[in-house]
Design a protein around this motif. Structure first.
Motif, short mmCIF file in Angstrom:
data_model
loop_
_atom_site.label_atom_id
_atom_site.label_comp_id
_atom_site.label_asym_id
_atom_site.label_seq_id
_atom_site.Cartn_x
_atom_site.Cartn_y
_atom_site.Cartn_z
N HIS A 51 -30.17 18.29 -40.46
CA HIS A 51 -30.70 19.66 -40.49
C HIS A 51 -32.09 19.75 -39.87
O HIS A 51 -32.47 20.82 -39.37
CB HIS A 51 -30.62 20.21 -41.92
CG HIS A 51 -29.19 20.47 -42.29
ND1 HIS A 51 -28.40 19.50 -42.86
CD2 HIS A 51 -28.41 21.55 -42.10
CE1 HIS A 51 -27.18 19.98 -43.02
NE2 HIS A 51 -27.16 21.23 -42.56
N ALA A 54 -31.22 20.33 -36.35
CA ALA A 54 -30.81 21.73 -36.17
C ALA A 54 -32.05 22.62 -36.05
O ALA A 54 -32.11 23.51 -35.20
CB ALA A 54 -29.93 22.19 -37.33
N ALA A 84 -31.33 31.63 -40.83
CA ALA A 84 -30.64 30.33 -40.75
C ALA A 84 -31.65 29.19 -40.86
O ALA A 84 -31.41 28.22 -41.58
CB ALA A 84 -29.85 30.23 -39.45
N PHE A 88 -31.78 26.33 -43.78
CA PHE A 88 -31.76 24.90 -43.50
C PHE A 88 -32.95 24.20 -44.17
O PHE A 88 -32.80 23.14 -44.76
CB PHE A 88 -31.78 24.62 -42.00
CG PHE A 88 -30.52 24.98 -41.28
CD1 PHE A 88 -29.29 25.06 -41.93
CD2 PHE A 88 -30.54 25.24 -39.92
CE1 PHE A 88 -28.12 25.37 -41.25
CE2 PHE A 88 -29.38 25.55 -39.21
CZ PHE A 88 -28.17 25.62 -39.89
N TRP A 125 -25.46 27.63 -41.79
CA TRP A 125 -24.51 27.51 -40.68
C TRP A 125 -23.71 28.80 -40.48
O TRP A 125 -23.44 29.20 -39.34
CB TRP A 125 -23.57 26.32 -40.89
CG TRP A 125 -24.29 25.01 -40.71
CD1 TRP A 125 -24.62 24.12 -41.68
CD2 TRP A 125 -24.81 24.47 -39.49
NE1 TRP A 125 -25.30 23.05 -41.13
CE2 TRP A 125 -25.44 23.24 -39.79
CE3 TRP A 125 -24.80 24.91 -38.17
CZ2 TRP A 125 -26.04 22.45 -38.82
CZ3 TRP A 125 -25.41 24.12 -37.20
CH2 TRP A 125 -26.03 22.90 -37.53
N LEU A 128 -26.03 31.27 -38.84
CA LEU A 128 -26.22 30.91 -37.44
C LEU A 128 -25.00 31.31 -36.60
O LEU A 128 -25.14 31.81 -35.48
CB LEU A 128 -26.49 29.41 -37.30
CG LEU A 128 -26.78 28.90 -35.89
CD1 LEU A 128 -27.97 29.63 -35.27
CD2 LEU A 128 -27.01 27.40 -35.92
N ALA A 129 -23.81 31.12 -37.15
CA ALA A 129 -22.60 31.55 -36.45
C ALA A 129 -22.61 33.07 -36.24
O ALA A 129 -22.24 33.56 -35.16
CB ALA A 129 -21.35 31.13 -37.23
#
Length: 139
Positions: A51, A54, A84, A88, A125, A128-129
């Motif tokens: 992460h 990320a 997001a 994280f 996640w 973020l999608a």
């Protein structure tokens, strides 16, 4: 400081500490902890590093300006992307942080904190999608 700079910095700090904690576990703790505790430690390190990367990637993306170049499918540097990143970071603190403490024999009441961190990772996640599905600026 821009959002991209902030998340790049946060990701880099978490990444650096992840490497240090991984080395600490592999060398200093190997003789002191039982195999189950070492496995817990390694799980914490792995999730922290994944992460952190990320966060670094999102920080670079936000700093690059590509997200505003009108590219189809680009991640918009808006509230969803920032959310997001926050999720994280919260996941690293809650999930990995609680596992580090538990591996070292910390209080068992921290056990229920770990899944909260996992939920933060999953939510990050998902968000973020959703950000990726938003139209790019200028598209």
């Amino acid at each position: 400081m821009t959002a991209g700079q902030l998340w790049l910095l946060v990701g880099a700090v978490f990444g650096g500490f992840g490497v240090m904690l991984g080395a600490f576990g592999a060398h200093a703790l190997k003789a002191r902890l039982d195999p189950a505790a070492l496995d817990t430690w390694q799980t914490a390190v792995s999730y922290q590093l994944i992460h952190a990367l990320a966060l670094v990637a999102l920080g670079i993306w936000l700093r690059s300006g590509l997200s505003q170049a009108g590219m189809t499918g680009a991640v918009e540097p808006g509230r969803l992307t920032a959310l997001a990143c926050m999720l994280f970071a919260a996941g690293i603190v809650l999930f990995s942080g609680s596992l580090y403490v538990l591996a070292l024999g910390g209080p068992r009441w921290l056990g229920p904190v770990t899944p909260l961190g996992g939920v933060a990772f999953i939510a990050g996640w998902v968000v973020l999608a959703l950000a990726a599905l938003r139209p790019a600026a200028g598209a």
